[in-house]
Design an enzyme around this catalytic site. Structure first.
Site, short mmCIF file in Angstrom:
data_model
loop_
_atom_site.label_atom_id
_atom_site.label_comp_id
_atom_site.label_asym_id
_atom_site.label_seq_id
_atom_site.Cartn_x
_atom_site.Cartn_y
_atom_site.Cartn_z
N GLU A 1 -14.78 -15.50 -13.88
CA GLU A 1 -15.33 -14.25 -13.34
C GLU A 1 -15.96 -13.43 -14.47
O GLU A 1 -17.05 -12.88 -14.34
CB GLU A 1 -14.24 -13.39 -12.67
N HIS B 1 0.02 10.84 5.09
CA HIS B 1 -0.76 10.84 6.33
C HIS B 1 -1.11 9.42 6.74
O HIS B 1 -1.99 9.21 7.55
CB HIS B 1 -2.04 11.67 6.12
#
Ligand code: G6Q
Length: 545
Positions: A211, A384
């Site tokens: 990569e 949340h």
């Protein structure tokens, strides 16, 4: 050494069965000095571990487990440069990277590495300062304004997380990171920079990671396409690697190659020249503070009895839940926007180190659980989102709350709000809410629905957490925090008798795609299972459209 055969392990198993039904609520009610006894302080840091399902007896047994599994000797061997990474026959000397220059010698295969490390550190820091001061310019004589760091895994996550955490200390060079081989990653960064004013740092310990090499070549091609010359590459590309030959073959000059060492694993290497983006972001002095924070944690770790040793306590508490309560995962929640990539770094540090199923030396299959799944996000956001499951789900998930005691911005009451939320979550997880409490709080609800709703509003509580407070997110406290988790991970690995320093799973991943890529290119015939063959065929079908 099989940890499950120690007397302490057996005693802990019996102790768990005998104490499982005790609720922390009751413990807090009965022990007014619980916090006093169950927290530790260091300059700039407080760790509260009183909200755990433990008593003094539990702590005592856990410390005995540490003794009986010989971790003191194992940690000492690591510190002294012995080849504790047995499968690769390497030392694991990340702690040496933060030693002061006048520290006592540390030998690896007979060589004192302290001067070597300082030479390497000074070279990288001094070049970073040359970039920042404008003494090192681009080939056209312009100042460097942007650093693009190309690396992956250990050569990316640590420096990226740290640079982001310390963004308020950035000086005059912007730093960018490219890790993924997805060309969207590099395209996005290159769109933001100009070749004349950009420095590329190619970080790869092996200089063989596909990569990173793909991205490095893409960057090099782009650089030349921008009208820059081959000869300009030496002004604009540097490398950080142990593989000097491969670096030279790529075209990076030896004097622009910064050393790292094979006895520091990628995920433990942010303290070395791999931290170059952080060096450029915040400058040499701040980087040295970062090392000093880590070194302070090292001193605490190597010199403190287990019962008061922060990383050892965190490690043992993790073992308590993983091995005796069957917890599968561990959440790390920094109530800090600067630390928003901290969990990603810890994921690699912990899961790559302790995601092992064989013993450290003999390679025998273990029959005890090793590293947990590490996950997390910044608070308050996650309240949340996934906190629902931590509060009311069916699984036990120990949590680390990391909370800075100040921020430099002073905007409204935001920081106080953040801290209040962190403390309240830890309290709620510990206390829970009984049916009666839920029922009482639903006074306005029609009687017919009140009991049902109350049942749904029951929180069992007794859910453990550690609260880790740091004064502020600074280079020093960040260094402490990262080193604290490194030591936690290594301590757990030592108890579990696994090698926390190799990564055969990652190496495996590096070769897996080698067969399929030529097949995607149409250069070889796929010969896999029907699923893989089907996916390859679909790729060809879509490409030919
Ligand atoms: C870390 C691992 C792994 C490694 C990357 C990049 O401990 O070994 O994440 O850092 O695979 O390797 P290179 O630095 O060799 O490119």
């Amino acid at each position: 050494m099989n940890p499950t055969l120690t007397p302490a392990w057996q005693q802990l198993a019996a102790h768990q069965a005998a104490t499982e039904s005790i609720h922390m609520r009751e413990q807090f009610a009965a022990e007014p000095d619980r916090f006093e006894r169950m927290h530790e302080r260091l300059p700039g840091m407080l760790v509260d571990f009183s909200k755990n399902r433990i008593s003094e007896e539990t702590l005592d047994l856990l410390c005995q487990l540490a003794e009986q599994t010989g971790i003191k000797e194992k940690l000492q061997a690591m510190r002294e440069g012995e080849l504790v990474n047995y499968s690769e026959q390497r030392a694991a000397l990340h702690t040496a990277l933060r030693l002061p220059a006048d520290a006592a010698p540390v030998y690896v295969r007979g060589e004192n590495v302290v001067p070597l490390l300082h030479q390497a550190l000074d070279a990288a820091l001094s070049f970073a300062e040359q970039v920042l001061s404008g003494e090192h310019k681009g080939a056209t004589g312009e100042r460097i304004t942007d650093l693009v760091h190309i690396g992956i895994g250990g050569s990316d996550l640590g420096p990226q997380m740290a640079a982001l955490a310390l963004q308020r200390f950035w000086r005059n060079v912007r730093v960018h990171f490219v890790a993924n081989a997805d060309d969207a990653a590099i395209a996005n960064v290159l769109a933001q920079v100009k070749a004349e004013t950009t420095l590329f740092s190619i970080a790869s310990k092996s200089f063989g990671t596909p990569e990173t090499l793909l991205n490095a070549h893409a960057a090099r091609n782009w650089f030349l396409q921008q009208g820059m010359k081959e000869a300009d590459i030496r002004q604009h590309f540097i490398a950080i690697s142990t593989n000097h030959q491969a670096v030279q073959a790529f075209g990076i000059a030896p004097e622009r190659t910064f050393a790292m060492f094979d006895w520091v694993g990628g995920r433990y290497s942010v303290w070395s020249a791999i931290g170059f983006p952080l060096m450029v972001a915040v400058g040499a002095e701040r980087f040295r503070e970062f090392l000093a924070g880590a070194h302070a944690m090292d001193e605490h770790f190597f010199n403190t009895p287990f019962r008061h040793n922060i990383p050892v306590l965190l490690a043992l508490l993790g073992i308590w839940y993983s091995n005796f309560y069957g917890a599968e995962s561990h959440a790390v929640i920094p109530y800090s926007h600067p630390l928003r990539r901290f969990a990603a770094h810890l994921q690699q540090l912990d899961m790559e180190s302790n995601g092992k199923h064989t013993t450290a030396i003999a390679g025998e299959e273990v029959d005890w659980q090793t590293g947990p799944i590490i996950w997390g996000e910044e608070g308050v956001n996650c309240q949340h989102a996934f906190f629902q499951l931590i509060h009311q789900g069916t699984r036990l998930i120990p949590v680390d709350f990391i909370v800075p005691m100040s921020t430099p911005y002073g905007i409204g009451r935001q920081h106080r709000f953040l801290v209040a939320n962190a403390f309240a979550q830890a309290e709620a997880l510990m206390r829970g809410k009984t049916f009666d409490e839920a029922y009482a709080s639903l006074g306005a609800t029609p009687e017919a629905e009140r009991a049902e709703l109350a049942r749904q509003n029951v929180f069992h509580g007794n859910r453990p957490s550690n609260t880790i407070l740091v004064d502020d997110i600074t280079p020093y406290t960040l260094g402490m925090l990262i080193a604290m988790y490194e030591h936690k991970v290594v301590t757990q690995g030592a108890v579990w008798d696994i090698n926390s320093f190799d990564q055969w799973g990652v190496e495996y991943g590096k070769v897996l795609a080698k067969t399929i890529e030529p097949e995607l290119a149409g250069e070889a015939q796929p010969a896999h299972d029907s699923s893989t063959n089907g996916l390859i065929a679909y790729f060809h079908e879509r490409q030919s459209r």
